[in-house]
Design an enzyme around this catalytic site. Structure first.
Site, mmCIF file in Angstrom:
data_model
loop_
_atom_site.group_PDB
_atom_site.id
_atom_site.type_symbol
_atom_site.label_atom_id
_atom_site.label_comp_id
_atom_site.label_asym_id
_atom_site.label_seq_id
_atom_site.Cartn_x
_atom_site.Cartn_y
_atom_site.Cartn_z
ATOM 1 N N LEU A 164 -71.756 18.841 81.422
ATOM 2 C CA LEU A 164 -71.754 17.519 80.797
ATOM 3 C C LEU A 164 -72.685 17.476 79.591
ATOM 4 O O LEU A 164 -72.393 16.803 78.603
ATOM 5 C CB LEU A 164 -72.158 16.450 81.812
ATOM 6 C CG LEU A 164 -71.032 15.964 82.729
ATOM 7 C CD1 LEU A 164 -71.590 15.121 83.864
ATOM 8 C CD2 LEU A 164 -70.005 15.159 81.933
ATOM 9 N N LYS A 165 -73.803 18.203 79.654
ATOM 10 C CA LYS A 165 -74.713 18.226 78.512
ATOM 11 C C LYS A 165 -74.046 18.861 77.298
ATOM 12 O O LYS A 165 -74.188 18.383 76.164
ATOM 13 C CB LYS A 165 -75.989 18.994 78.871
ATOM 14 C CG LYS A 165 -76.980 19.165 77.700
ATOM 15 C CD LYS A 165 -77.502 17.839 77.191
ATOM 16 C CE LYS A 165 -78.374 17.986 75.947
ATOM 17 N NZ LYS A 165 -79.626 18.710 76.177
ATOM 18 N N LEU A 166 -73.294 19.941 77.514
ATOM 19 C CA LEU A 166 -72.598 20.569 76.394
ATOM 20 C C LEU A 166 -71.509 19.667 75.844
ATOM 21 O O LEU A 166 -71.314 19.594 74.620
ATOM 22 C CB LEU A 166 -72.027 21.918 76.821
ATOM 23 C CG LEU A 166 -73.056 23.009 77.120
ATOM 24 C CD1 LEU A 166 -72.374 24.282 77.571
ATOM 25 C CD2 LEU A 166 -73.942 23.279 75.909
ATOM 26 N N ASN A 174 -73.469 17.050 73.872
ATOM 27 C CA ASN A 174 -74.025 17.518 72.617
ATOM 28 C C ASN A 174 -72.950 17.877 71.603
ATOM 29 O O ASN A 174 -73.160 17.751 70.399
ATOM 30 C CB ASN A 174 -74.956 18.712 72.861
ATOM 31 C CG ASN A 174 -76.335 18.260 73.293
ATOM 32 O OD1 ASN A 174 -76.494 17.153 73.820
ATOM 33 N ND2 ASN A 174 -77.338 19.097 73.098
#
Length: 290
Positions: free
Chosen positions: A171-173, A176
């Site tokens: 989810l962070k990728l 971002n």
């Protein structure tokens, strides 16, 4: 709980000061040339360790806040690494931006040593880290998360359990990619506007009143209008790294990545021309012609 942190950089420094100051936990940190100045951390009672193993041997919770997967893997599994001295029952919390497949491998390595692993990447800025208002996307066993919530509460505003191990980094990728992608697109448009002598304040105003309104615009606007880059102290090289990771994740998943390839090409050109240590808002200047 005794806490150790590896990576006292722009984000990790804020985490460390709040673990000590707000959480009042004992804290040790890895002495490393990449750290921000640690005078405040030492004054608050933090202690320096020479190796990851030394840090792990005296910590119940180990927080990683480093650049990416190669650094995480070296810190955990390298010579004098965390895993070599990890205490059974300890929890490793990876707040870095990393590849989900690497996260799963490192989770297995920590589990084999008798520890637990959480991926808990951050979605806010260094300013939020300093103020103890980070948001975390946590993947892993929810019961393990509940054990370390008191530590996380010392430096966060919101902690979300998002699924099994690796989901936080995935989810962070995704986050971002959208965030850095928006800002890269906006920088290219702002550069063209500046080259055409469009009033920068008018440019921001028009976008803010229409479909261009966004957090990306809010963060980029101070540089567009006044040349102030400090609202987003995030290196262009780190932005490129995150997009590289997104592309790798997409390739492994067989997902579409045409737009990501374009963003990566734009950021790579900026890095290759010597602007890797510029902050992302400065892309507006870097993308101008001439």
């Amino acid at each position: 709980m005794k806490v150790g942190i590896i990576g006292v950089g722009l984000m990790g420094h804020g985490i460390a000061r709040n673990v000590l100051g707000r959480g009042r936990f004992e804290l040790c940190f890895l002495d490393h040339p990449g750290n921000q100045p640690v005078d405040e951390i030492l004054e608050l009672g933090g202690t320096a360790c020479a190796t990851p193993a030394e840090l792990a041997a005296q910590s119940d919770v180990v927080i990683l806040c480093v650049t990416g997967s190669p650094q995480v893997e070296a810190i955990l599994t390298g010579e004098n690494g965390v895993i070599s001295a990890l205490k059974p029952g300890s929890v490793v919390i990876d707040c870095s931006t990393a590849l989900p497949e690497s996260t799963l491998r490192m989770g297995e390595a920590v589990k084999a040593r008798g520890g637990d692993y959480l991926d808990a990447p951050m979605t806010r800025t260094a300013k939020h880290a300093h103020e103890g208002q980070l948001n975390l996307l946590v993947g892993g066993d929810e019961a393990v998360l509940d054990r370390v919530r008191p530590v996380l509460a010392s430096f966060t505003e919101l902690v979300e359990h998002v699924g099994p191990l690796g989901t936080g980094h995935r989810l962070k990728l995704l986050h971002n990619y959208v965030s850095v992608g928006f800002m890269t697109l906006l920088a290219e448009a702002a550069a063209q506007a500046a080259d055409a002598n469009v009033d920068p304040k008018r440019f921001v105003e028009i976008l803010a009143k229409g479909g261009g309104a966004s957090v990306a615009l809010d963060r980029m606007a101070p540089f567009i209008t006044d040349g102030d880059r400090e609202g987003l102290p995030f290196f262009v090289s780190n932005g490129r790294k995150d997009i590289e990771y997104y592309r790798t994740m997409s390739e492994q998943a067989g997902a579409h990545k045409t737009i990501a390839d374009g963003i990566h090409a734009a950021l790579t050109a900026a890095v290759d021309s010597g602007h890797g240590q510029a902050y992302v808002p400065e892309l507006v200047r870097i993308f101008r012609k001439g």
